[in-house]
Design an enzyme around this catalytic site. Structure first.
Site, mmCIF file in Angstrom:
data_model
loop_
_atom_site.group_PDB
_atom_site.id
_atom_site.type_symbol
_atom_site.label_atom_id
_atom_site.label_comp_id
_atom_site.label_asym_id
_atom_site.label_seq_id
_atom_site.Cartn_x
_atom_site.Cartn_y
_atom_site.Cartn_z
ATOM 1 N N GLY A 85 37.318 38.285 34.421
ATOM 2 C CA GLY A 85 38.265 39.159 35.136
ATOM 3 C C GLY A 85 38.088 39.092 36.642
ATOM 4 O O GLY A 85 38.586 39.953 37.361
ATOM 5 N N LEU A 86 37.394 38.053 37.123
ATOM 6 C CA LEU A 86 37.153 37.959 38.567
ATOM 7 C C LEU A 86 38.023 36.876 39.220
ATOM 8 O O LEU A 86 37.734 36.417 40.324
ATOM 9 C CB LEU A 86 35.669 37.695 38.843
ATOM 10 C CG LEU A 86 34.722 38.800 38.361
ATOM 11 C CD1 LEU A 86 33.267 38.426 38.636
ATOM 12 C CD2 LEU A 86 35.050 40.139 39.028
ATOM 13 N N GLY A 87 39.055 36.461 38.520
ATOM 14 C CA GLY A 87 40.038 35.568 39.138
ATOM 15 C C GLY A 87 39.632 34.107 39.163
ATOM 16 O O GLY A 87 40.153 33.348 39.981
ATOM 17 N N SER A 88 38.757 33.705 38.244
ATOM 18 C CA SER A 88 38.320 32.309 38.253
ATOM 19 C C SER A 88 39.496 31.341 38.048
ATOM 20 O O SER A 88 39.661 30.376 38.800
ATOM 21 C CB SER A 88 37.248 32.134 37.172
ATOM 22 O OG SER A 88 37.101 30.816 36.835
ATOM 23 N N ALA A 90 42.695 32.023 38.463
ATOM 24 C CA ALA A 90 43.651 32.180 39.569
ATOM 25 C C ALA A 90 43.164 31.406 40.789
ATOM 26 O O ALA A 90 43.945 30.700 41.445
ATOM 27 C CB ALA A 90 43.824 33.658 39.918
ATOM 28 N N ALA A 91 41.860 31.494 41.092
ATOM 29 C CA ALA A 91 41.313 30.790 42.263
ATOM 30 C C ALA A 91 41.418 29.275 42.066
ATOM 31 O O ALA A 91 41.725 28.533 43.009
ATOM 32 C CB ALA A 91 39.866 31.214 42.510
ATOM 33 N N ASP A 132 46.495 38.549 40.814
ATOM 34 C CA ASP A 132 45.286 37.736 40.992
ATOM 35 C C ASP A 132 45.558 36.549 41.913
ATOM 36 O O ASP A 132 44.793 36.285 42.847
ATOM 37 C CB ASP A 132 44.789 37.219 39.633
ATOM 38 C CG ASP A 132 44.316 38.343 38.726
ATOM 39 O OD1 ASP A 132 44.571 39.510 39.040
ATOM 40 O OD2 ASP A 132 43.683 38.041 37.696
HETATM 41 C C1 MEV Z 1 44.182 41.049 35.378
HETATM 42 O O1 MEV Z 1 43.264 40.803 36.445
HETATM 43 C C2 MEV Z 1 45.013 42.226 35.707
HETATM 44 C C3 MEV Z 1 46.071 42.627 34.675
HETATM 45 O O2 MEV Z 1 46.825 43.688 35.271
HETATM 46 C C4 MEV Z 1 46.993 41.491 34.310
HETATM 47 C C5 MEV Z 1 47.840 41.032 35.480
HETATM 48 O O3 MEV Z 1 48.167 41.808 36.366
HETATM 49 O O4 MEV Z 1 48.215 39.846 35.457
HETATM 50 C C6 MEV Z 1 45.447 43.164 33.401
#
Ligand code: MEV
Length: 310
Positions: A85-88, A90-91, A132
């Site tokens: 959930g730390l944007g790996s 996405a980065a 992200d």
């Molecule tokens: C994920 O980092 C955040 C969520 O809101 C999904 C999103 O916004 O794409 C759960």
């Protein structure tokens, strides 16, 4: 031979995850852990020296498809834990898109990179928001769908939704991230909330409440009121728990951090992954997280976004 190096920061969501998917406000901050890619044209797709099955790498495949699937060789280096959930991812998408634009002689406009990277994330997850990818592109801090923000960056649309992304001032703050060690994919968690919200008025009210908490959090961030910001983070964690996206490991790390922190909450999609604590005592929070079986990472905010060089 032409070669481009690009790097993008990871991120965490301080307030507003999940609700942002439905057009509510959210705030994400870039962190001082980065994903770096070195890209050069090649006769076949290679990742870190090995021939790569592009179908097994949906983010790379999607960005490459915007460049006629011309093969490239990629070397990657990341200090962002994957699936946390730390944007790996996405980065990675942001850095790869930035590198490909430079490699193909296109301007590396943050708005275009954010849009391409969001397309890649959306294609890989089948859903989500551009939070992200926008945070990893711009760096520092971004607010989505925040009324009264006067520094617009870009607007993105998908699946009938539109997100307005703004630049925000971020004070220099220390957070401790606690990784549960549990990998949790974003797509199924977003889907879980979608179904809950569709079938249950109460879930829809919780999503609205997360939006209100986030708006108030923006004021606390602007005025650097850490006490209020922390309270709102902890409350947001409770709301996210009601939505069913926390888990006992996340709750354990949040509870362990709270005696030494202004506030704490899960960050990102939940179900595992990470929590964050805002604190002036990072060593004590890190120790508390470690003692409950989590992996602590102390991070700073106010971090540069995408950088592209040769
Ligand atoms: C994920 O980092 C955040 C969520 O809101 C999904 C999103 O916004 O794409 C759960």
């Amino acid at each position: 031979m032409t070669q481009v190096t690009a790097s993008a920061p990871g991120k965490f969501v301080i307030l507003g995850e999940h609700a942002v998917v439905y057009g509510k406000p959210a705030i994400a901050l870039a962190i001082d852990r980065r994903f770096t890619v070195r890209v050069s044209p090649g006769p076949e797709f290679r990742i870190n020296g090995e021939p790569a099955d592009i179908n097994a790498n949906p983010h790379i495949k999607h960005v490459s498809s915007l460049y006629d699937m011309r093969p490239v060789s990629l070397y990657t280096e990341s200090r962002i834990p994957p699936g946390a959930g730390l944007g790996s991812s996405a980065a990675l998408s942001v850095a790869f898109s930035g590198a490909m634009r430079r490699l193909h002689g296109l301007a590396v406009e943050p708005e275009s990179v954010a849009a391409e990277a969001f397309d890649a994330e959306y294609a890989a997850q089948g859903r989500g928001s551009p939070m992200d990818t926008s945070a990893c592109t711009h760096g520092y801090g971004v607010a989505l769908n925040m009324r009264g923000c006067d520094r617009p960056l870009w607007s993105l649309e998908k699946g009938g939704n539109r997100w307005d992304v703004h630049d925000i001032d971020v004070p220099a703050m220390t957070f401790v991230i606690g990784h549960t060690g549990i990998r949790a994919a974003t797509g199924p968690l977003v889907e879980k909330v979608r179904k809950f919200r569709e079938r249950n008025r109460f879930a829809s009210d919780i999503v609205d409440e997360i939006g209100d908490v986030t708006l108030e959090g923006m004021t606390a961030l602007r005025t650097d009121d850490r006490v209020r910001l922390g309270e709102l983070m902890t409350y947001d964690h409770k709301l996210l728990s009601i939505l069913g996206v926390s888990c006992k490991e996340l709750n354990k790390l949040v509870d362990a951090s709270l005696p030494h922190a202004y506030g704490a909450k899960l960050t990102g999609s939940g179900g595992g992954g990470c929590m964050i604590a805002l604190t002036d005592a990072p060593d004590r929070v890190a120790e508390a997280i470690r003692s409950r079986g989590g992996m602590p990472y102390t991070v700073s905010t106010r971090v540069e976004g995408l950088t592209v060089g040769r």
